[in-house]
Design an enzyme around this catalytic site. Structure first.
Site, PDB file in Angstrom:
ATOM      1  N   ILE A  52     -12.041  33.950  -6.127  1.00  0.00           N
ATOM      2  CA  ILE A  52     -11.066  34.135  -5.022  1.00  0.00           C
ATOM      3  C   ILE A  52      -9.648  34.370  -5.526  1.00  0.00           C
ATOM      4  CG2 ILE A  52     -12.355  32.937  -3.199  1.00  0.00           C
ATOM      5  CD1 ILE A  52     -10.491  30.462  -3.754  1.00  0.00           C
ATOM      6  N   SER A 116     -10.299  18.789   4.470  1.00  0.00           N
ATOM      7  CA  SER A 116     -10.846  17.489   4.085  1.00  0.00           C
ATOM      8  C   SER A 116     -10.176  16.336   4.831  1.00  0.00           C
ATOM      9  CB  SER A 116     -10.659  17.325   2.570  1.00  0.00           C
ATOM     10  OG  SER A 116     -10.790  15.980   2.202  1.00  0.00           O
ATOM     11  N   TYR A 141      -5.763  17.218  -4.703  1.00  0.00           N
ATOM     12  CA  TYR A 141      -6.778  17.899  -3.878  1.00  0.00           C
ATOM     13  C   TYR A 141      -6.391  17.835  -2.397  1.00  0.00           C
ATOM     14  CZ  TYR A 141     -11.368  18.499  -1.564  1.00  0.00           C
ATOM     15  OH  TYR A 141     -12.391  18.892  -0.748  1.00  0.00           O
TER      16      TYR A 141
HETATM   17  N1  LIG Z   1     -18.746  17.995   0.278  1.00  0.00           N
HETATM   18  C1  LIG Z   1     -17.825  17.324   0.956  1.00  0.00           C
HETATM   19  O1  LIG Z   1     -17.982  16.132   1.237  1.00  0.00           O
HETATM   20  C2  LIG Z   1     -16.552  18.009   1.407  1.00  0.00           C
HETATM   21  C3  LIG Z   1     -15.635  17.265   2.170  1.00  0.00           C
HETATM   22  C4  LIG Z   1     -14.460  17.897   2.581  1.00  0.00           C
HETATM   23  C5  LIG Z   1     -14.233  19.224   2.288  1.00  0.00           C
HETATM   24  N2  LIG Z   1     -15.143  19.905   1.529  1.00  0.00           N
HETATM   25  C6  LIG Z   1     -14.844  21.301   1.219  1.00  0.00           C
HETATM   26  O2  LIG Z   1     -15.955  22.101   1.583  1.00  0.00           O
HETATM   27  C7  LIG Z   1     -16.024  23.249   0.749  1.00  0.00           C
HETATM   28  C8  LIG Z   1     -17.398  23.370   0.128  1.00  0.00           C
HETATM   29  O3  LIG Z   1     -17.636  22.227  -0.685  1.00  0.00           O
HETATM   30  P1  LIG Z   1     -19.082  21.842  -1.249  1.00  0.00           P
HETATM   31  O4  LIG Z   1     -19.220  20.379  -1.145  1.00  0.00           O
HETATM   32  O5  LIG Z   1     -20.091  22.732  -0.644  1.00  0.00           O
HETATM   33  O6  LIG Z   1     -18.889  22.153  -2.795  1.00  0.00           O
HETATM   34  P2  LIG Z   1     -19.581  23.240  -3.753  1.00  0.00           P
HETATM   35  O7  LIG Z   1     -18.988  23.057  -5.110  1.00  0.00           O
HETATM   36  O8  LIG Z   1     -21.058  23.160  -3.640  1.00  0.00           O
HETATM   37  O9  LIG Z   1     -19.090  24.599  -3.120  1.00  0.00           O
HETATM   38  C9  LIG Z   1     -17.930  25.278  -3.544  1.00  0.00           C
HETATM   39  C10 LIG Z   1     -18.328  26.695  -3.878  1.00  0.00           C
HETATM   40  O10 LIG Z   1     -17.146  27.426  -4.209  1.00  0.00           O
HETATM   41  C11 LIG Z   1     -17.414  28.204  -5.381  1.00  0.00           C
HETATM   42  N3  LIG Z   1     -16.129  28.395  -6.066  1.00  0.00           N
HETATM   43  C12 LIG Z   1     -15.366  27.465  -6.692  1.00  0.00           C
HETATM   44  N4  LIG Z   1     -14.257  28.031  -7.191  1.00  0.00           N
HETATM   45  C13 LIG Z   1     -14.320  29.341  -6.867  1.00  0.00           C
HETATM   46  C14 LIG Z   1     -13.462  30.444  -7.103  1.00  0.00           C
HETATM   47  N5  LIG Z   1     -12.314  30.300  -7.798  1.00  0.00           N
HETATM   48  N6  LIG Z   1     -13.829  31.662  -6.638  1.00  0.00           N
HETATM   49  C15 LIG Z   1     -14.981  31.823  -5.949  1.00  0.00           C
HETATM   50  N7  LIG Z   1     -15.827  30.817  -5.703  1.00  0.00           N
HETATM   51  C16 LIG Z   1     -15.501  29.591  -6.145  1.00  0.00           C
HETATM   52  C17 LIG Z   1     -18.408  27.391  -6.186  1.00  0.00           C
HETATM   53  O11 LIG Z   1     -19.162  28.157  -7.103  1.00  0.00           O
HETATM   54  C18 LIG Z   1     -19.274  26.798  -5.082  1.00  0.00           C
HETATM   55  O12 LIG Z   1     -20.363  27.638  -4.765  1.00  0.00           O
HETATM   56  C19 LIG Z   1     -14.907  23.062  -0.292  1.00  0.00           C
HETATM   57  O13 LIG Z   1     -13.762  23.759   0.146  1.00  0.00           O
HETATM   58  C20 LIG Z   1     -14.637  21.574  -0.252  1.00  0.00           C
HETATM   59  O14 LIG Z   1     -13.326  21.268  -0.681  1.00  0.00           O
HETATM   60  C21 LIG Z   1     -16.291  19.331   1.085  1.00  0.00           C
END
Ligand SMILES: NC(=O)c1ccc[n+]([C@@H]2O[C@H](COP(=O)([O-])OP(=O)(O)OC[C@H]3O[C@@H](n4cnc5c(N)ncnc54)[C@H](O)[C@@H]3O)[C@@H](O)[C@H]2O)c1
Length: 314
Positions: A52, A116, A141
């Site tokens: 990204i 988040s 974060y």
């Molecule tokens: N899991 C939770 O409890 C939670 C809670 C609050 C917010 N979130 C947010 O939800 C979203 C998804 O989180 P998740 O838990 O599925 O994590 P995840 O790590 O499984 O998903 C993140 C995805 O983003 C991709 N990614 C990371 N950096 C990148 C970059 N520079 N360019 C392109 N792709 C990139 C990764 O390869 C991965 O597939 C995130 O934004 C996270 O901050 C998650």
């Protein structure tokens, strides 16, 4: 309708993509596979391996012309953000800004952002926290997630780019990465299926609000068509501490020999977190459906299947 999902190869993103495909949307995924997996992406979705932060993403927007962008791609570890706040900001702020600039230029109608609720409020003063709770994140974060919400408002106010920022509680479920620091449910499940003892950080009295991934997917689906613009908590309003979680999973796994083992506390870890979802109920008609007990069973059994034959290796 064409929807571009950043981070669509990750835990939450890929679950969202599966549902979008089922609903008949035309789906494009952008992911650099830093933590996501290619095999998580439904074959009916068009996949671009791209970062990204990369200026080449503009070609993808020009070619695909998405109407909606669901922005999930992120550096997701709170602890890593503390170790390296600059990297966290590069991905989570500058990367997001890159996506928002492209949305503006490509005439995208709406952005749905994975924010988040577990970090933007910081140490909560009120339980559960509503969206009006003071915003005092205590990690880079959380600061980055909040910064992106401010940019979203800026793009909406100045350019009419609509947005829904979904402030997730602690999301758990199938496909969550058990190897990282984030995701205590995934970490405990993977240790239990491997026959290892989970380790509780500190006294284990730290609480979180655990929301099952299918409920989070539903919130995304509802957000696509809603008229609301702004921030919404996506949680359950219930607090569970890590010791309680450990005993629930111990029972589900049937591993009676597993013991309550404590490790050192995580420095700077938030003590309690719990979200009020009344606003999402009002504007999205959204409510969490999956009870923690049920979600933990589904998650544990998914890990059990995946670990059979050592399939789930990093
Ligand atoms: N899991 C939770 O409890 C939670 C809670 C609050 C917010 N979130 C947010 O939800 C979203 C998804 O989180 P998740 O838990 O599925 O994590 P995840 O790590 O499984 O998903 C993140 C995805 O983003 C991709 N990614 C990371 N950096 C990148 C970059 N520079 N360019 C392109 N792709 C990139 C990764 O390869 C991965 O597939 C995130 O934004 C996270 O901050 C998650």
């Amino acid at each position: 309708m064409k929807i571009l999902v950043t981070g669509g190869a990750g835990f939450i993103g890929s679950n969202v993509v599966d549902r979008l495909i089922l609903e008949g949307y035309n789906v494009v995924v952008v992911d650099n596979l830093s933590s996501g997996k290619r095999e998580n992406v439904d074959s009916k979705a068009k996949f671009y391996e791209a970062d990204i932060r990369d200026s080449r993403i503009s070609e993808i927007f020009e070619t695909e012309k998405p109407e909606i962008v669901i922005h999930n791609a992120a550096q997701i570890s709170v602890r890593d953000s503390v170790k390296d706040p600059i990297y966290d900001a590069e991905v989570n702020i500058i990367g997001s800004l890159n996506i928002l600039e492209l949305c503006k230029r490509a005439g995208v109608k709406k952005v749905i952002f994975a924010s988040s609720g577990g970090t933007v409020y910081g140490e909560q003063k009120i339980f559960p926290a509503s969206e009006d709770h003071p915003l005092s994140p205590i990690s880079p974060y959380g600061v980055a997630k909040l910064a992106v919400e401010k940019y979203l408002y800026y793009y909406y106010f100045n350019y009419g780019l609509k947005y829904v920022s979904l402030r997730y509680a602690n999301v758990y479920g199938p496909r969550q990465d058990p190897h990282g620091e984030a995701g205590v449910v995934a970490i405990f499940c993977s240790r239990l299926v491997e026959g290892k003892n989970p380790v509780i950080n500190g006294d284990g009295k730290q609480t979180r609000d655990y929301v099952y991934v299918s409920d989070v997917v539903e919130a995304n689906i509802n957000a696509i068509e809603c008229d609301f613009v702004g921030e919404l908590n996506i949680g359950t309003g219930k607090e569970t501490d890590v010791v309680e979680l450990f005993y629930m999973l111990k029972e589900i796994s049937g591993k009676n020999d597993v013991e309550e083992v404590h490790g050192p506390p995580m420095e700077g870890e938030q003590r309690r977190s719990c979200l009020d979802y009344e606003k999402a109920k009002l504007v999205l008609g959204w409510e969490p459906i999956v009870k923690l007990e049920e979600g933990l069973k589904l998650t544990y059994h998914w890990f059990k299947e995946i670990f059979k034959g050592g399939k789930y290796n990093k």
